[in-house]
Write a protein that holds these residues in place. Structure first.
Motif, short mmCIF file in Angstrom:
data_model
loop_
_atom_site.label_atom_id
_atom_site.label_comp_id
_atom_site.label_asym_id
_atom_site.label_seq_id
_atom_site.Cartn_x
_atom_site.Cartn_y
_atom_site.Cartn_z
N ILE A 301 0.87 -1.19 0.00
CA ILE A 301 0.00 0.00 0.00
C ILE A 301 0.90 1.23 0.00
O ILE A 301 1.84 1.32 0.80
N GLY A 302 0.62 2.18 -0.89
CA GLY A 302 1.46 3.37 -1.00
C GLY A 302 0.64 4.64 -1.12
O GLY A 302 -0.53 4.61 -1.52
N LEU A 303 1.29 5.75 -0.78
CA LEU A 303 0.69 7.08 -0.94
C LEU A 303 1.75 8.02 -1.52
O LEU A 303 2.95 7.83 -1.27
N GLU A 304 1.32 9.03 -2.27
CA GLU A 304 2.28 9.94 -2.90
C GLU A 304 3.01 10.75 -1.84
O GLU A 304 2.41 11.30 -0.92
N SER A 305 4.34 10.83 -1.98
CA SER A 305 5.14 11.63 -1.05
C SER A 305 5.58 12.91 -1.75
O SER A 305 4.76 13.79 -1.98
N CYS A 306 6.86 13.03 -2.14
CA CYS A 306 7.30 14.25 -2.80
C CYS A 306 8.56 13.97 -3.62
O CYS A 306 9.18 12.91 -3.51
N SER A 307 8.94 14.94 -4.43
CA SER A 307 10.15 14.87 -5.23
C SER A 307 11.38 15.01 -4.35
O SER A 307 11.33 15.63 -3.28
N PHE A 308 12.52 14.46 -4.80
CA PHE A 308 13.75 14.64 -4.03
C PHE A 308 14.30 16.06 -4.14
O PHE A 308 15.28 16.41 -3.47
N LEU A 309 13.68 16.89 -4.97
CA LEU A 309 14.09 18.29 -5.09
C LEU A 309 13.37 19.19 -4.08
O LEU A 309 13.76 20.33 -3.89
N GLU A 310 12.32 18.68 -3.44
CA GLU A 310 11.54 19.48 -2.49
C GLU A 310 12.15 19.42 -1.09
O GLU A 310 12.84 18.47 -0.73
N ILE A 314 13.51 15.43 3.00
CA ILE A 314 14.24 14.99 4.20
C ILE A 314 13.28 14.49 5.28
O ILE A 314 13.48 13.40 5.83
N PRO A 315 12.19 15.23 5.62
CA PRO A 315 11.23 14.67 6.59
C PRO A 315 10.64 13.33 6.15
O PRO A 315 10.44 12.44 6.98
N PHE A 316 10.39 13.16 4.85
CA PHE A 316 9.87 11.87 4.37
C PHE A 316 10.91 10.77 4.55
O PHE A 316 10.57 9.63 4.88
N ALA A 317 12.19 11.08 4.32
CA ALA A 317 13.25 10.10 4.52
C ALA A 317 13.35 9.69 5.99
O ALA A 317 13.54 8.51 6.31
N HIS A 360 10.64 4.00 0.40
CA HIS A 360 10.40 5.34 -0.11
C HIS A 360 11.08 5.47 -1.47
O HIS A 360 12.31 5.41 -1.56
N HIS A 361 10.28 5.63 -2.52
CA HIS A 361 10.80 5.85 -3.87
C HIS A 361 10.62 7.33 -4.20
O HIS A 361 9.51 7.86 -4.07
N SER A 362 11.69 8.00 -4.63
CA SER A 362 11.59 9.43 -4.92
C SER A 362 12.21 9.74 -6.27
O SER A 362 13.25 9.19 -6.63
N TYR A 363 11.54 10.63 -7.01
CA TYR A 363 11.98 11.01 -8.35
C TYR A 363 12.03 12.52 -8.48
O TYR A 363 11.75 13.25 -7.52
N GLU A 364 12.34 13.00 -9.67
CA GLU A 364 12.53 14.44 -9.87
C GLU A 364 11.23 15.23 -9.72
O GLU A 364 11.27 16.42 -9.42
#
Length: 504
Positions: A301-310, A314-317, A360-364
């Motif tokens: 189960i997943g939910l949208e987090s944020c880009s690694f540019l935002e 860091i809080p998500f990590a 946690h998968h993060s993209y641009e």
């Protein structure tokens, strides 16, 4: 008279033979000590030079005889919207085959062997990376080889046919292996970003293996393998030397597919959709033998987090580290994250769950925070209920102790990973490819230290307003409906009675 030398040193360390001799002053006859001093800050900074054709050259100093050098290309499965799906998978398998200068893969390996070198290519959703680790004295040969591999591949009919066979075998293995993680990762991305960008399949579909040929590959390469979409990154070499080699082998080179402006480049921004992808599969015989793995149903189960540019990256990590988790077969011990929430609240309390892990998968332009759980098919409903509860409880109180532990563990993992030269190379390449610069480890550690409980609550609240993405694999007879899962996650107060009513 005072004695000096090794014997005297041993006596002093014993503490009994010469009690009147002070170690606070220099010993007679012993050479003056030379202490290591911290080098200037610029020795640790990543240096970046942009060549006339737009190619970026990035380097990072590191002590040692060997270096890791490679080319990273802003290209991957997310860019295949206008092309046949699976081209990036083909290019990964075709890497380091015959080129204009080298007649075969064996010839490339023999050339690298002279410098103690090894090579590898990895394709992801947003990047293709060609890398070589070798003796730093062979830098000229290595950059020459990398330029030839990326811009002058022969892509012979025989190599393409062998690649087709390798991909078919890999796809069969993917569906048969006991570890479903790669398959579930594909499914959760497909559910979260349906039919767009990072939701596109990273593996080549079976029906496309016969359709991809040299003409298709050249059409794709002409659009995406252009200098402004590339970074030549190196770790363990001098920057000026790397720039000189880049000018020699990567400046003004005519690619085998011809020159010209890139056409048809997909610049789509990821569109999060949410949804569910289900695959009914008999998992009763995935691992036979004297100690077979029991039949399991896997849910992610997943939910949208944020880009690694935002800034919220860091809080998500930190949140991902705080959730932690793992498999029920973990031996525990220091560094295993046994104090993380998924261990304390899930695996320690529900013996029948075989796995509960946060990713946690993060993209641009987007990101995805998800939890993977595994259990017996008869307990799927309760497992989904427990995982949705953990998502809701993320928005609750965050203890200072658990937050500090998560931040310390994240910093520890960051610094430990950056002890490896290939990891530094990938970090340098990816950051420069995305931002034209690189945040140094001490800057990242400072950002991690600044995370507060309110930051965690803010990003979770933002995340819980999105529709969930669900991937389910195995016997799904007792799987709750997508509407039930979505309704459960909309419960912001985390009260368990409501969850029980939704799932029962």
């Amino acid at each position: 008279s005072r004695r000096c030398g090794l014997a005297a040193g041993r006596s002093y360390s014993g503490g009994g033979a010469y009690p009147g001799v002070s170690l606070a002053c220099p010993l007679p006859g012993v050479p003056k000590a030379v202490f290591a001093a911290a080098e200037r800050r610029e020795r640790f900074e990543t240096r970046v030079t942009v060549l006339e054709n737009g190619l970026r050259v990035a380097s990072q100093n590191k002590f040692g005889q060997f270096c890791t050098v490679g080319v990273l290309v802003n290209s991957g499965s997310r860019h295949e919207a206008k092309y046949l799906s699976g081209i990036s998978h083909f290019l990964e398998k075709l890497a380091f085959s015959s080129t204009a200068q080298f007649g075969s893969k064996d010839e490339i390996l023999l050339t690298l062997e002279k410098h103690g070198g090894i090579c590898d290519c990895q394709a992801s959703r947003d990047t293709i990376m060609y890398a070589v680790s070798a003796d730093a004295r062979g830098l000229d040969t290595v950059v020459n080889l990398l330029a030839d591999v990326t811009l002058q591949p022969r892509l012979s009919d025989e190599e393409i046919e062998m690649t087709r066979m390798a991909i078919r075998f890999e796809l069969e293995d993917l569906n048969m292996r006991p570890d479903p993680e790669p398959l579930l990762t594909e499914m959760i991305h497909a559910a979260a970003f349906r039919d767009n960008t990072v939701g596109l399949n990273r593996f080549c579909p079976v029906e496309n293996t016969d359709k991809i040929d040299r003409e298709v590959l050249h059409s794709y390469l002409s659009s995406y393998y252009t200098p402004e979409r590339m970074v030549l990154a190196g770790v363990g070499i001098e920057h000026e030397q790397l720039v000189e080699c880049a000018r020699k082998y990567l400046l003004g080179v005519e690619p085998v597919w011809g020159s010209g402006r890139s056409r048809g480049v997909d610049r789509s921004v990821a569109q999060y959709t949410g949804g569910i992808v289900k695959v009914e599969k008999d998992m009763s015989d995935v691992s036979l033998g004297p100690t077979p793995i029991p039949e399991l149903t896997h849910i992610m189960i997943g939910l949208e987090s944020c880009s690694f540019l935002e800034d919220d990256f860091i809080p998500f990590a930190v949140l991902n580290m705080m959730m932690g988790g793992g498999g029920s077969f973990s031996a525990g011990g220091p560094g295993k994250g046994m104090f993380t929430r998924l261990y304390l609240n899930v695996l320690n309390r529900h013996h029948w769950m075989y796995n509960a892990t946060s990713y946690h998968h993060s993209y641009e332009d987007t990101g995805l925070l998800c939890i993977h759980a595994s259990a017996d098919p008869k307990q799927v409903r309760e497992m989904v209920e427990i995982i949705t509860r953990e998502f809701i409880l993320m928005a609750g109180a965050v203890g200072e102790v658990e937050l500090e532990r998560a931040k310390t563990q994240l910093k520890s993992m960051l610094m430990m990973n950056l002890e490896s030269r290939p990891v530094i190379f990938e970090d340098v390449g990816r950051q420069v490819l995305a931002t034209n610069t690189r945040k140094l480890p001490h800057e990242l550690c400072a950002l991690i230290s600044q995370v507060k409980p309110t930051d965690i609550k803010r990003v979770v609240t933002k995340m819980l307003h999105k529709k969930p993405a669900v991937a389910a694999l195995g016997d799904l007879t007792d799987l709750p409906t997508y509407e039930h899962i979505q309704a459960a996650l909309s419960s912001k107060d985390g009260r368990l009675p409501r969850l029980y009513r939704l799932f029962r």
